[in-house]
Design an enzyme around this catalytic site. Structure first.
Site, PDB file in Angstrom:
ATOM      1  N   GLU A 100       0.836  -1.187   0.000  1.00 13.48           N
ATOM      2  CA  GLU A 100       0.000   0.000   0.000  1.00 13.48           C
ATOM      3  C   GLU A 100       0.883   1.254   0.000  1.00 13.48           C
ATOM      4  O   GLU A 100       1.916   1.281   0.659  1.00 13.48           O
ATOM      5  CB  GLU A 100      -0.762  -0.079   1.325  1.00 13.48           C
ATOM      6  CG  GLU A 100      -2.038   0.640   1.388  1.00 13.48           C
ATOM      7  CD  GLU A 100      -2.681   0.422   2.756  1.00 13.48           C
ATOM      8  OE1 GLU A 100      -2.917  -0.737   3.163  1.00 13.48           O
ATOM      9  OE2 GLU A 100      -2.954   1.428   3.418  1.00 13.48           O
ATOM     10  N   CYS A 113       3.711   8.543   0.727  1.00 12.07           N
ATOM     11  CA  CYS A 113       4.077   7.680   1.854  1.00 12.07           C
ATOM     12  C   CYS A 113       4.250   6.272   1.313  1.00 12.07           C
ATOM     13  O   CYS A 113       3.316   5.704   0.751  1.00 12.07           O
ATOM     14  CB  CYS A 113       2.974   7.728   2.903  1.00 12.07           C
ATOM     15  SG  CYS A 113       3.205   6.556   4.247  1.00 12.07           S
ATOM     16  N   CYS A 120       4.990  -6.652   8.509  1.00 14.48           N
ATOM     17  CA  CYS A 120       5.928  -6.106   9.488  1.00 14.48           C
ATOM     18  C   CYS A 120       5.983  -7.061  10.675  1.00 14.48           C
ATOM     19  O   CYS A 120       5.001  -7.709  10.993  1.00 14.48           O
ATOM     20  CB  CYS A 120       5.433  -4.728   9.939  1.00 14.48           C
ATOM     21  SG  CYS A 120       6.522  -3.899  11.118  1.00 14.48           S
ATOM     22  N   CYS A 124       3.522  -3.646  16.871  1.00 15.18           N
ATOM     23  CA  CYS A 124       2.901  -2.527  17.610  1.00 15.18           C
ATOM     24  C   CYS A 124       1.396  -2.786  17.737  1.00 15.18           C
ATOM     25  O   CYS A 124       0.734  -3.156  16.768  1.00 15.18           O
ATOM     26  CB  CYS A 124       3.159  -1.203  16.894  1.00 15.18           C
ATOM     27  SG  CYS A 124       4.911  -0.799  16.768  1.00 15.18           S
ATOM     28  N   CYS A 127      -1.383  -1.092  15.379  1.00 19.42           N
ATOM     29  CA  CYS A 127      -1.074  -0.993  13.949  1.00 19.42           C
ATOM     30  C   CYS A 127      -1.628  -2.169  13.144  1.00 19.42           C
ATOM     31  O   CYS A 127      -1.432  -3.334  13.512  1.00 19.42           O
ATOM     32  CB  CYS A 127       0.445  -0.905  13.769  1.00 19.42           C
ATOM     33  SG  CYS A 127       0.937  -0.746  12.043  1.00 19.42           S
ATOM     34  N   CYS A 341      -2.748   3.011   8.312  1.00 18.97           N
ATOM     35  CA  CYS A 341      -1.759   2.280   7.536  1.00 18.97           C
ATOM     36  C   CYS A 341      -2.095   0.803   7.519  1.00 18.97           C
ATOM     37  O   CYS A 341      -2.344   0.204   8.546  1.00 18.97           O
ATOM     38  CB  CYS A 341      -0.369   2.406   8.154  1.00 18.97           C
ATOM     39  SG  CYS A 341      -0.103   3.852   9.127  1.00 18.97           S
TER      40      CYS A 341
HETATM   41  N1  SAH Z   1       7.758   1.046  11.301  1.00 17.70           N
HETATM   42  C1  SAH Z   1       7.910   2.459  11.224  1.00 17.70           C
HETATM   43  C2  SAH Z   1       7.159   3.115  10.081  1.00 17.70           C
HETATM   44  C3  SAH Z   1       5.759   2.677   9.769  1.00 17.70           C
HETATM   45  S1  SAH Z   1       4.430   3.177  10.780  1.00 17.70           S
HETATM   46  C4  SAH Z   1       7.565   3.106  12.543  1.00 17.70           C
HETATM   47  O1  SAH Z   1       7.180   2.413  13.457  1.00 17.70           O
HETATM   48  O2  SAH Z   1       7.748   4.318  12.683  1.00 17.70           O
HETATM   49  C5  SAH Z   1       4.243   4.907  10.585  1.00 17.70           C
HETATM   50  C6  SAH Z   1       3.665   5.581  11.822  1.00 17.70           C
HETATM   51  O3  SAH Z   1       2.243   5.320  11.959  1.00 17.70           O
HETATM   52  C7  SAH Z   1       4.305   5.098  13.114  1.00 17.70           C
HETATM   53  O4  SAH Z   1       4.503   6.174  13.976  1.00 17.70           O
HETATM   54  C8  SAH Z   1       3.216   4.179  13.646  1.00 17.70           C
HETATM   55  O5  SAH Z   1       3.387   3.948  15.001  1.00 17.70           O
HETATM   56  C9  SAH Z   1       1.970   4.920  13.271  1.00 17.70           C
HETATM   57  N2  SAH Z   1       0.740   4.144  13.307  1.00 17.70           N
HETATM   58  C10 SAH Z   1       0.537   2.864  12.946  1.00 17.70           C
HETATM   59  N3  SAH Z   1      -0.745   2.497  13.123  1.00 17.70           N
HETATM   60  C11 SAH Z   1      -1.373   3.579  13.592  1.00 17.70           C
HETATM   61  C12 SAH Z   1      -2.718   3.838  13.989  1.00 17.70           C
HETATM   62  N4  SAH Z   1      -3.649   2.890  13.917  1.00 17.70           N
HETATM   63  N5  SAH Z   1      -3.017   5.073  14.439  1.00 17.70           N
HETATM   64  C13 SAH Z   1      -2.068   6.041  14.491  1.00 17.70           C
HETATM   65  N6  SAH Z   1      -0.793   5.856  14.153  1.00 17.70           N
HETATM   66  C14 SAH Z   1      -0.434   4.633  13.704  1.00 17.70           C
END
Ligand code: SAH
Length: 356
Positions: A100, A113, A120, A124, A127, A341
């Protein structure tokens, strides 16, 4: 399967820098300037096949077709926001995996982006991209072609790139570095390093390694918590790297590059949005030349995280500002299309898997 195996055996010319490509072209018995021509076709004109490289001889093109692959992503779906013109793209890779990417239109230019991995493994909690784990890292050409394809689709120049889509870029480090080299190359798209942001969940050794390269790109750190205990609850990677070590790596990045680090902080209602969090954050980031970006969490259906009330978000921001922090609340783009994302990819995979 046979076809896939063959593809991997082919030379990925689009992930090569000009120097490597020149050496490679010579091994095929061609003159060095042919590499420059190929590089232009791939990285300036963004063609999708060797046949379009019309200033190469027919016999050389045949040789290329036999020995090499020209990675080119296939647009599977585009969702366009009626609210702000944000576009979400779903691309299919040559091995059938889907990724994506997002285009955001701002007054100052077009920002893309990109994803850095298929899936991944960082886990987290909030996410969507990590729910099914990691499939593989993307090749440099697969990263850069997201930008080329979107540029072609809208017929406009892309001025900014953020590596904030699916995947952990520091978990695909060498390919990330090559991607940066190609993206910022004056013989290619020539995007300034300052217009590139790489976001990480905090892989300390790789952050330091990146700092030592002394590039002018912006480093964004996904902080999301004001102390180690809370961070652990949201981000398993905190088991490996303690919050102070991660912040120290950001300080190191600033020392080496002079670039102000961005901290991303997803605000989750009732989890990390209290006055105590404000105080701890101020202590944690005290004295740093940094920017804090508050992102109201984007709820995903697999988890019950919610956004705090607008009043709480504004209060949180104001209190941080009063303490002298440089802080913004991220404007939500494309609210009407599959939000967070990885959600578009996840939806696509869930429906195609159901159908099988
Ligand atoms: N792996 C990297 C980059 C990808 S995520 C990282 O962790 O930074 C990009 C950003 O979106 C990160 O800050 C991540 O924590 C955030 N993110 C992911 N899912 C999210 C969600 N559901 N709501 C808000 N931020 C989110």
């Amino acid at each position: 399967m046979e076809e896939l195996k063959n593809k991997d055996a082919l030379t990925d010319v689009k992930s090569m820098n000009l120097e490597e490509l020149t050496e490679y072209v010579k091994t095929l018995g061609e003159k060095a300037f042919r590499a420059k021509q190929m590089y232009q076709w791939m990285h300036v004109k963004h063609v999708d096949s060797f046949d379009e490289m019309t200033n190469l001889s027919a016999s050389f093109r045949e040789k290329l077709k036999a020995e090499c692959r020209l990675i080119s992503l296939k647009k599977e779906e585009v969702q366009i926001s009626k609210l702000d013109g944000t576009r979400k793209y779903l691309f299919v890779l040559e091995d059938g995996n889907v990724i994506e990417s997002v285009l955001m239109k701002y007054k100052h230019g077009n920002s893309v982006c990109i994803s850095s991995q298929v899936g991944c493994r960082m886990g987290c909690r909030f996410c969507a991209s990590t729910l099914d784990g990691l499939v593989r890292g993307l090749r440099p050409a697969e990263m850069i072609d997201q930008i080329y394809q979107i540029g072609k689709d809208i017929g406009e120049r892309i001025s900014n790139v953020v590596v904030m889509g699916t995947g952990e870029p520091m978990d695909n480090f060498d390919n990330l570095l090559r991607f940066i080299e190609l993206l910022t190359d004056e013989n290619g798209l020539n995007i300034s390093q300052r217009n590139l942001t790489v976001s990480t969940c905090g892989i300390v050794p790789k952050m330091k390694e990146l700092a030592d390269k002394k590039l002018q790109i912006t480093l964004a750190l996904s902080l999301h918590a004001s102390n180690q205990q809370k961070r652990l609850e949201l981000m398993p990677v905190a088991n490996k790297y303690e919050i102070h070590d991660v912040v120290d790596a950001c300080k190191y990045y600033f020392e080496k590059t002079g670039r102000r680090v961005t901290f991303e902080y997803s605000l989750v209602g009732g989890v990390n949005d209290t006055d105590e969090d404000v105080n701890e954050l101020v202590q944690l980031l005290k004295g740093m030349n940094c920017h804090l970006n508050l992102i109201p969490v984007n709820p995903i259906k697999e988890r019950d995280f919610v956004q705090p009330d607008t009043r709480i978000i504004t209060g949180f921001k104001n209190k941080l500002e009063k303490s002298g922090m440089n802080v913004t609340v991220r404007r939500e783009m494309g609210r009407d299309i599959d939000g967070a994302c990885g959600q578009l990819r996840k939806k696509f995979m869930d429906t195609t898997n159901d159908a099988m």
